[in-house]
Design a protein around this motif. Structure first.
Motif, PDB file in Angstrom:
ATOM      1  N   ARG A 102       0.848  -1.191   0.000  1.00  0.00           N
ATOM      2  CA  ARG A 102       0.000   0.000   0.000  1.00  0.00           C
ATOM      3  C   ARG A 102       0.880   1.237   0.000  1.00  0.00           C
ATOM      4  O   ARG A 102       1.877   1.293   0.719  1.00  0.00           O
ATOM      5  N   ALA A 103       0.520   2.234  -0.815  1.00  0.00           N
ATOM      6  CA  ALA A 103       1.265   3.483  -0.857  1.00  0.00           C
ATOM      7  C   ALA A 103       0.337   4.615  -1.252  1.00  0.00           C
ATOM      8  O   ALA A 103      -0.469   4.473  -2.178  1.00  0.00           O
ATOM      9  N   ARG A 104       0.454   5.726  -0.547  1.00  0.00           N
ATOM     10  CA  ARG A 104      -0.324   6.921  -0.869  1.00  0.00           C
ATOM     11  C   ARG A 104       0.611   7.945  -1.498  1.00  0.00           C
ATOM     12  O   ARG A 104       1.565   8.402  -0.863  1.00  0.00           O
ATOM     13  N   LEU A 105       0.349   8.292  -2.741  1.00  0.00           N
ATOM     14  CA  LEU A 105       1.200   9.198  -3.511  1.00  0.00           C
ATOM     15  C   LEU A 105       0.566  10.581  -3.584  1.00  0.00           C
ATOM     16  O   LEU A 105      -0.581  10.725  -4.022  1.00  0.00           O
ATOM     17  N   SER A 106       1.310  11.586  -3.155  1.00  0.00           N
ATOM     18  CA  SER A 106       0.833  12.960  -3.279  1.00  0.00           C
ATOM     19  C   SER A 106       0.969  13.412  -4.732  1.00  0.00           C
ATOM     20  O   SER A 106       1.906  13.010  -5.433  1.00  0.00           O
ATOM     21  N   LEU A 107       0.043  14.258  -5.165  1.00  0.00           N
ATOM     22  CA  LEU A 107       0.044  14.769  -6.536  1.00  0.00           C
ATOM     23  C   LEU A 107       0.029  16.294  -6.499  1.00  0.00           C
ATOM     24  O   LEU A 107      -0.701  16.898  -5.715  1.00  0.00           O
ATOM     25  N   LYS A 108       0.853  16.906  -7.360  1.00  0.00           N
ATOM     26  CA  LYS A 108       0.912  18.363  -7.423  1.00  0.00           C
ATOM     27  C   LYS A 108       1.183  18.788  -8.856  1.00  0.00           C
ATOM     28  O   LYS A 108       2.160  18.359  -9.468  1.00  0.00           O
ATOM     29  N   TYR A 109       0.311  19.642  -9.379  1.00  0.00           N
ATOM     30  CA  TYR A 109       0.461  20.113 -10.765  1.00  0.00           C
ATOM     31  C   TYR A 109       1.234  21.422 -10.753  1.00  0.00           C
ATOM     32  O   TYR A 109       0.864  22.374 -10.072  1.00  0.00           O
ATOM     33  N   THR A 110       2.335  21.472 -11.495  1.00  0.00           N
ATOM     34  CA  THR A 110       3.172  22.664 -11.570  1.00  0.00           C
ATOM     35  C   THR A 110       3.350  23.075 -13.028  1.00  0.00           C
ATOM     36  O   THR A 110       2.878  22.401 -13.944  1.00  0.00           O
ATOM     37  N   GLN A 148       4.880  -5.159  -8.271  1.00  0.00           N
ATOM     38  CA  GLN A 148       3.722  -4.922  -9.127  1.00  0.00           C
ATOM     39  C   GLN A 148       3.234  -3.474  -9.022  1.00  0.00           C
ATOM     40  O   GLN A 148       2.748  -2.890  -9.996  1.00  0.00           O
ATOM     41  N   LEU A 149       3.383  -2.883  -7.816  1.00  0.00           N
ATOM     42  CA  LEU A 149       2.998  -1.482  -7.648  1.00  0.00           C
ATOM     43  C   LEU A 149       4.077  -0.538  -8.173  1.00  0.00           C
ATOM     44  O   LEU A 149       3.762   0.489  -8.784  1.00  0.00           O
ATOM     45  N   GLU A 150       5.336  -0.881  -7.935  1.00  0.00           N
ATOM     46  CA  GLU A 150       6.416  -0.023  -8.438  1.00  0.00           C
ATOM     47  C   GLU A 150       6.356   0.065  -9.966  1.00  0.00           C
ATOM     48  O   GLU A 150       6.608   1.128 -10.547  1.00  0.00           O
ATOM     49  N   ALA A 151       6.001  -1.048 -10.624  1.00  0.00           N
ATOM     50  CA  ALA A 151       5.912  -1.055 -12.087  1.00  0.00           C
ATOM     51  C   ALA A 151       4.793  -0.153 -12.599  1.00  0.00           C
ATOM     52  O   ALA A 151       4.786   0.226 -13.774  1.00  0.00           O
ATOM     53  N   LEU A 152       3.857   0.225 -11.715  1.00  0.00           N
ATOM     54  CA  LEU A 152       2.749   1.088 -12.121  1.00  0.00           C
ATOM     55  C   LEU A 152       3.086   2.572 -12.040  1.00  0.00           C
ATOM     56  O   LEU A 152       2.323   3.409 -12.545  1.00  0.00           O
ATOM     57  N   LEU A 153       4.205   2.923 -11.397  1.00  0.00           N
ATOM     58  CA  LEU A 153       4.496   4.338 -11.146  1.00  0.00           C
ATOM     59  C   LEU A 153       4.571   5.160 -12.428  1.00  0.00           C
ATOM     60  O   LEU A 153       3.918   6.205 -12.554  1.00  0.00           O
ATOM     61  N   GLU A 154       5.361   4.728 -13.391  1.00  0.00           N
ATOM     62  CA  GLU A 154       5.525   5.516 -14.614  1.00  0.00           C
ATOM     63  C   GLU A 154       4.275   5.499 -15.500  1.00  0.00           C
ATOM     64  O   GLU A 154       3.860   6.546 -16.004  1.00  0.00           O
ATOM     65  N   PRO A 155       3.632   4.340 -15.719  1.00  0.00           N
ATOM     66  CA  PRO A 155       2.367   4.369 -16.469  1.00  0.00           C
ATOM     67  C   PRO A 155       1.312   5.251 -15.801  1.00  0.00           C
ATOM     68  O   PRO A 155       0.562   5.953 -16.489  1.00  0.00           O
ATOM     69  N   LEU A 187      -2.263   3.450  -4.136  1.00  0.00           N
ATOM     70  CA  LEU A 187      -2.097   2.145  -4.764  1.00  0.00           C
ATOM     71  C   LEU A 187      -2.139   1.065  -3.696  1.00  0.00           C
ATOM     72  O   LEU A 187      -1.487   1.183  -2.652  1.00  0.00           O
ATOM     73  N   VAL A 188      -2.899   0.011  -3.950  1.00  0.00           N
ATOM     74  CA  VAL A 188      -2.997  -1.121  -3.026  1.00  0.00           C
ATOM     75  C   VAL A 188      -2.872  -2.401  -3.828  1.00  0.00           C
ATOM     76  O   VAL A 188      -3.496  -2.546  -4.883  1.00  0.00           O
ATOM     77  N   GLY A 230      -5.589  -8.561  -7.001  1.00  0.00           N
ATOM     78  CA  GLY A 230      -4.925  -7.738  -7.995  1.00  0.00           C
ATOM     79  C   GLY A 230      -4.722  -6.319  -7.488  1.00  0.00           C
ATOM     80  O   GLY A 230      -5.211  -5.959  -6.413  1.00  0.00           O
ATOM     81  N   PRO A 231      -4.024  -5.467  -8.241  1.00  0.00           N
ATOM     82  CA  PRO A 231      -3.788  -4.092  -7.797  1.00  0.00           C
ATOM     83  C   PRO A 231      -5.038  -3.231  -7.937  1.00  0.00           C
ATOM     84  O   PRO A 231      -5.913  -3.506  -8.770  1.00  0.00           O
ATOM     85  N   LEU A 232      -5.106  -2.199  -7.131  1.00  0.00           N
ATOM     86  CA  LEU A 232      -6.201  -1.239  -7.253  1.00  0.00           C
ATOM     87  C   LEU A 232      -5.666   0.170  -7.050  1.00  0.00           C
ATOM     88  O   LEU A 232      -4.625   0.374  -6.423  1.00  0.00           O
ATOM     89  N   LEU A 233      -6.397   1.125  -7.594  1.00  0.00           N
ATOM     90  CA  LEU A 233      -6.039   2.536  -7.509  1.00  0.00           C
ATOM     91  C   LEU A 233      -7.233   3.323  -6.988  1.00  0.00           C
ATOM     92  O   LEU A 233      -8.352   3.176  -7.479  1.00  0.00           O
TER      93      LEU A 233
END
Length: 430
Positions: free
Chosen positions: A130-138, A166-173, A192-193, A198-201
């Protein structure tokens, strides 16, 4: 006459000292002694002699930073993550796993005033599901990552070796998909979980998506074979694609909502559940109680061995999920109750017939409100699963005052490379 003063730049000369490092704290800092005070040194490991620059001096301790190492500890390791030292997620990748575990076990032993009997661990890499990714538009585009240590600044990450592969491979896509959205500047965070299904977003968004964006997100979900949930401003989850998630515990299937708490480290969780059941020595004649039971991570495996199990939880949605999981796994000897565990649970109808074994798995605040009640219920054995050694130490002392003794202590290496210290303790009635 008015007088004018020009500000002079304040010159601060930081002191450089040479010390021998003899310990490692939970934040990955070397520990030394200097002028009768404890000195915490970022970047230093036990067995190293270093020149350190004093950065902060308090009455009882000081903080410093390594300027030069005279030697390197045999436990020094090369960090695998290119963001280590900037990202606040990990603090100990520069130390070997053996040193990390020894240091945590030693700290736990000191707090509990007895030796640790066992270290329960798994793969130290690729363990986070499980990982929570912060998002910021610049102006430069979409940033996606974790917060910097002791700061709100976002570290834009491309790799994370503690994430499940499986989650790390999703970072760039995922980054490419979100960057192309028309509403990219209205995104909050992405979670991401990795479930056994399977993975979920889970995507938090601050404004409704356009039809085009929704279609692109659906295409991304299908191409990456992941379940997709949207969380708008009303904070209600909308399942856009995929099946409801589930994971296995002791061979049982536990369904959960993407926002429900599940243990981040699946490998250690499986061992932890098995060890708790072993310590409780459950039999078909036992009535067992699982307090702070969540949706049944321990409760349902306990029900496979005990005659009757009661799970008690303060969050109604988790109680309902526990009941659904019991029904799905055809376990008829377990019931789930919604109760405030700060109140006297001994008056509840399910406590009237007595309790033989109890498992506690509280949050960081511990279980102070139920310790006295456990004394009145008088079970033979109590297993306490803790995510905070300070509250475990406090609750342990109170439990021992009610007639129990600590007989087993295990350190759970649930979060390698971090300062988190989790543990399990077995108490037996005298």
């Amino acid at each position: 006459m008015a007088q004018f003063y020009s500000a002079k730049r304040r010159v601060t000369t930081r002191k450089i000292i040479t010390v021998d490092v003899n310990d490692l704290d939970s934040f990955g800092q070397g520990v030394a002694r200097h002028q009768g005070k404890t000195l915490f040194i970022s970047g230093a490991l036990p067995g190293e002699r270093v020149e350190a620059e004093l950065r902060e001096e308090k009455r009882n301790y000081s903080h410093g930073l390594v300027k030069r190492r005279m030697n390197s500890s045999p436990d020094r390791a090369a960090p695998r993550c290119p963001h280590f030292g900037t990202c606040g997620g990990c603090q100990q990748q520069h130390a070997s796993i053996a040193l990390q575990q020894r240091s945590k076990a030693s700290a736990l032993g000191r707090m509990m005033k007895r030796d640790v009997d066992e270290i329960i661990s798994g793969d130290p890499w690729g363990y986070r599901r499980r990982a929570r990714l912060s998002l910021k538009y610049t102006a430069k585009g979409l940033q996606m990552g974790f917060r910097q240590a002791a700061s709100d600044k976002l570290v834009d990450i491309r790799h994370c070796p503690v994430l499940a592969p499986q989650l790390e491979a999703l970072l760039e896509p995922l980054r490419a998909c979100l960057s192309a959205l028309q509403g990219a500047n209205k995104l909050g965070h992405a979670e991401l979980v990795l479930a056994d299904s399977g993975p979920l977003l889970v995507l938090r968004h601050l404004a409704p998506f356009s039809a085009t964006d929704r279609k692109n997100l659906e295409c991304f979900s299908h191409s990456e074979n992941l379940a997709l949930f949207l969380a708008g401003q009303n904070d209600i989850l909308e399942q856009l694609c995929g099946e409801a998630p589930w994971y296995q515990s002791d061979g049982l299937r536990l369904m959960f909502s993407p926002r429900d708490f599940i243990q981040v480290n699946d490998g250690v969780n499986q061992q932890m559940v098995a060890r708790a059941i072993e310590w409780l020595t459950l039999s078909g004649n036992d009535r067992a109680l699982d307090l702070f039971c969540g949706m049944g991570n321990f409760t349902l495996p306990m029900a496979r061995r005990a005659g009757q199990v009661v799970g008690v939880e303060g969050v109604p949605a988790l109680v309902e999920k526990g009941r659904e999981n019991a029904a799905y796994n055809r376990l008829n000897n377990v019931t789930f109750w919604h109760e405030n565990l700060e109140q006297d649970v001994t008056r509840q109808p399910w406590a009237a017939d007595g309790v033989d074994k109890i498992l506690l798995d509280p949050a960081r605040a511990g279980a102070a409100g139920v310790i006295a009640q456990i004394g009145r219920l008088a079970p033979e054995r109590v297993v306490y699963v803790s995510c905070n050694p300070s509250t475990l130490m406090r609750d342990s002392a109170a439990l021992c005052e009610t007639g129990y003794r600590l007989t087993r202590l295990a350190m759970l290496d649930m979060f390698p490379h971090t300062g988190h210290l989790e543990s399990m303790a077995l108490f037996e009635r005298r």
